[in-house]
Scaffold this active site. Sequence first.
Site, PDB file in Angstrom:
ATOM      1  N   LYS A   1       0.847  -1.197   0.000  1.00 55.26           N
ATOM      2  CA  LYS A   1       0.000   0.000   0.000  1.00 55.26           C
ATOM      3  C   LYS A   1       0.882   1.245   0.000  1.00 55.26           C
ATOM      4  O   LYS A   1       1.775   1.387   0.836  1.00 55.26           O
ATOM      5  CB  LYS A   1      -0.899   0.015   1.239  1.00 55.26           C
TER       6      LYS A   1
ATOM      7  N   ARG B   1      -2.638  -6.573  14.305  1.00 56.15           N
ATOM      8  CA  ARG B   1      -1.393  -6.842  15.027  1.00 56.15           C
ATOM      9  C   ARG B   1      -1.308  -8.329  15.346  1.00 56.15           C
ATOM     10  O   ARG B   1      -2.203  -8.883  16.001  1.00 56.15           O
ATOM     11  CB  ARG B   1      -1.345  -6.058  16.350  1.00 56.15           C
TER      12      ARG B   1
ATOM     13  N   ASP C   1     -13.906  14.796  -3.239  1.00 54.91           N
ATOM     14  CA  ASP C   1     -14.137  16.060  -3.941  1.00 54.91           C
ATOM     15  C   ASP C   1     -15.450  15.920  -4.698  1.00 54.91           C
ATOM     16  O   ASP C   1     -16.158  14.915  -4.534  1.00 54.91           O
ATOM     17  CB  ASP C   1     -12.947  16.352  -4.884  1.00 54.91           C
ATOM     18  N   ILE C   2     -15.782  16.906  -5.529  1.00 55.92           N
ATOM     19  CA  ILE C   2     -17.018  16.784  -6.308  1.00 55.92           C
ATOM     20  C   ILE C   2     -16.858  15.629  -7.308  1.00 55.92           C
ATOM     21  O   ILE C   2     -15.731  15.244  -7.655  1.00 55.92           O
ATOM     22  CB  ILE C   2     -17.368  18.107  -7.037  1.00 55.92           C
TER      23      ILE C   2
ATOM     24  N   LYS D   1      -7.470   8.236  -0.821  1.00 56.13           N
ATOM     25  CA  LYS D   1      -8.719   8.694  -0.171  1.00 56.13           C
ATOM     26  C   LYS D   1      -9.294   9.944  -0.849  1.00 56.13           C
ATOM     27  O   LYS D   1      -9.459  10.995  -0.221  1.00 56.13           O
ATOM     28  CB  LYS D   1      -8.474   8.965   1.314  1.00 56.13           C
TER      29      LYS D   1
ATOM     30  N   ASP E   1      -3.640   4.335  -1.861  1.00 54.35           N
ATOM     31  CA  ASP E   1      -4.554   4.807  -0.810  1.00 54.35           C
ATOM     32  C   ASP E   1      -4.517   6.335  -0.732  1.00 54.35           C
ATOM     33  O   ASP E   1      -3.879   6.901   0.153  1.00 54.35           O
ATOM     34  CB  ASP E   1      -4.121   4.165   0.514  1.00 54.35           C
TER      35      ASP E   1
ATOM     36  N   THR F   1     -10.837   6.363  11.639  1.00 49.16           N
ATOM     37  CA  THR F   1     -10.780   5.786  12.996  1.00 49.16           C
ATOM     38  C   THR F   1     -10.195   6.769  13.998  1.00 49.16           C
ATOM     39  O   THR F   1     -10.240   6.525  15.199  1.00 49.16           O
ATOM     40  CB  THR F   1      -9.973   4.477  13.003  1.00 49.16           C
TER      41      THR F   1
ATOM     42  N   GLY G   1       1.295  -2.731   8.399  1.00 52.29           N
ATOM     43  CA  GLY G   1       2.505  -1.955   8.174  1.00 52.29           C
ATOM     44  C   GLY G   1       3.636  -2.377   9.070  1.00 52.29           C
ATOM     45  O   GLY G   1       4.378  -3.325   8.791  1.00 52.29           O
ATOM     46  N   ARG G   2       3.748  -1.679  10.206  1.00 52.90           N
ATOM     47  CA  ARG G   2       4.933  -1.819  11.054  1.00 52.90           C
ATOM     48  C   ARG G   2       5.273  -3.227  11.521  1.00 52.90           C
ATOM     49  O   ARG G   2       6.463  -3.558  11.596  1.00 52.90           O
ATOM     50  CB  ARG G   2       4.814  -0.849  12.247  1.00 52.90           C
TER      51      ARG G   2
HETATM   52  O1  C5P Z   1       1.832   0.173  10.731  1.00 51.28           O
HETATM   53  P1  C5P Z   1       0.361  -0.154  10.744  1.00 51.28           P
HETATM   54  O2  C5P Z   1       0.074  -1.634  10.629  1.00 51.28           O
HETATM   55  O3  C5P Z   1      -0.369   0.493  11.888  1.00 51.28           O
HETATM   56  O4  C5P Z   1      -0.174   0.513   9.379  1.00 51.28           O
HETATM   57  C1  C5P Z   1      -1.524   0.499   9.033  1.00 51.28           C
HETATM   58  C2  C5P Z   1      -1.735   1.274   7.771  1.00 51.28           C
HETATM   59  O5  C5P Z   1      -3.154   1.379   7.561  1.00 51.28           O
HETATM   60  C3  C5P Z   1      -1.208   2.696   7.777  1.00 51.28           C
HETATM   61  O6  C5P Z   1      -0.848   3.016   6.428  1.00 51.28           O
HETATM   62  C4  C5P Z   1      -2.392   3.516   8.220  1.00 51.28           C
HETATM   63  O7  C5P Z   1      -2.356   4.831   7.737  1.00 51.28           O
HETATM   64  C5  C5P Z   1      -3.534   2.747   7.558  1.00 51.28           C
HETATM   65  N1  C5P Z   1      -4.842   2.926   8.197  1.00 51.28           N
HETATM   66  C6  C5P Z   1      -5.057   2.664   9.538  1.00 51.28           C
HETATM   67  N2  C5P Z   1      -6.293   2.834  10.080  1.00 51.28           N
HETATM   68  C7  C5P Z   1      -7.287   3.262   9.326  1.00 51.28           C
HETATM   69  C8  C5P Z   1      -7.102   3.529   7.973  1.00 51.28           C
HETATM   70  C9  C5P Z   1      -5.840   3.346   7.440  1.00 51.28           C
HETATM   71  O8  C5P Z   1      -4.159   2.244  10.229  1.00 51.28           O
HETATM   72  N3  C5P Z   1      -8.486   3.392   9.860  1.00 51.28           N
END
Ligand code: C5P
Length: 245
Positions: free
Chosen positions: A42, A194, A74-75, A71, A69, A133, A223-224
């Site tokens: 992503k 996680r 706009d119109i 997001k 991603d 969120t 991500g992380r």
């Molecule tokens: O590192 P991590 O697993 O938290 O990354 C989650 C990814 O999903 C990030 O790019 C974050 O911006 C995105 N994201 C999120 N929660 C959302 C929408 C998008 O964590 N509600």
Amino acid sequence: MPAATPYSMKPSDRIFCALDTTETNEAVALARKLQGVVGGVKLGLEFFCANGADGFKAVAETGMPIFLDLKFHDIPNTVAGAIRAVAPLAPKILTIHTQGGPEMMRRAAETAAEEAAKHGYDKPWVAGVTILTSMDDSDLKAIGVNDVVADQVVRLAALAHKSGLDGMVCSPREIKLARLATSPDFKLVVPGIRPAGSAAGDQKRIMTPADAIGAGADVLVIGRPITQAEDPAAAAQAIAASIDN
Ligand code: C5P
């Protein structure tokens, strides 16, 4: 009509790794390491604002499917134009804000389908973002929305489904509600994941990969737990194994 699944959904294909960086070299290196062990990566606003289409192309050259991603909000005419502008990049998943309304969502879905046909690739999933969120009930009230977050998410999910979107982005705790408000083939793209025992970081409402898939998620955005691991490919493989049942 919902988009065709753009690739087979074996467990590893359900994982999209969020490459939250402004550095093209770093994103390309990670994409190479994750080749064959996740379904795609992503790229978000941070990366795209820094590197634009050239950065996207550099990551795409690794062969990795890309979830773009951005997001859009706009119109209808401008969102359709933005989708036409990124269409030559052939993203697998695109995001727009559902708060742009039904006409904006319809135009986005139609434009994505037209452009995919024109460029000769499978239609990307156009996924809607409902309530960020980062917002809670009091934030909604501050902008004049008196419904609680859960009710507003359900309303926007149903509207997204009715307006022709392929799916939505939702938090793990929204999966069941979103599924009930839409249909079995509506794609639920879920961040806030996680693996058991890993650091939550700034994520508050987390779920393990297996629980999220069990609840009905189609794609997990992680991500992380992958990017910060000593061995990102091994971390991704362990996550894929945990959802392979
Ligand atoms: O590192 P991590 O697993 O938290 O990354 C989650 C990814 O999903 C990030 O790019 C974050 O911006 C995105 N994201 C999120 N929660 C959302 C929408 C998008 O964590 N509600």
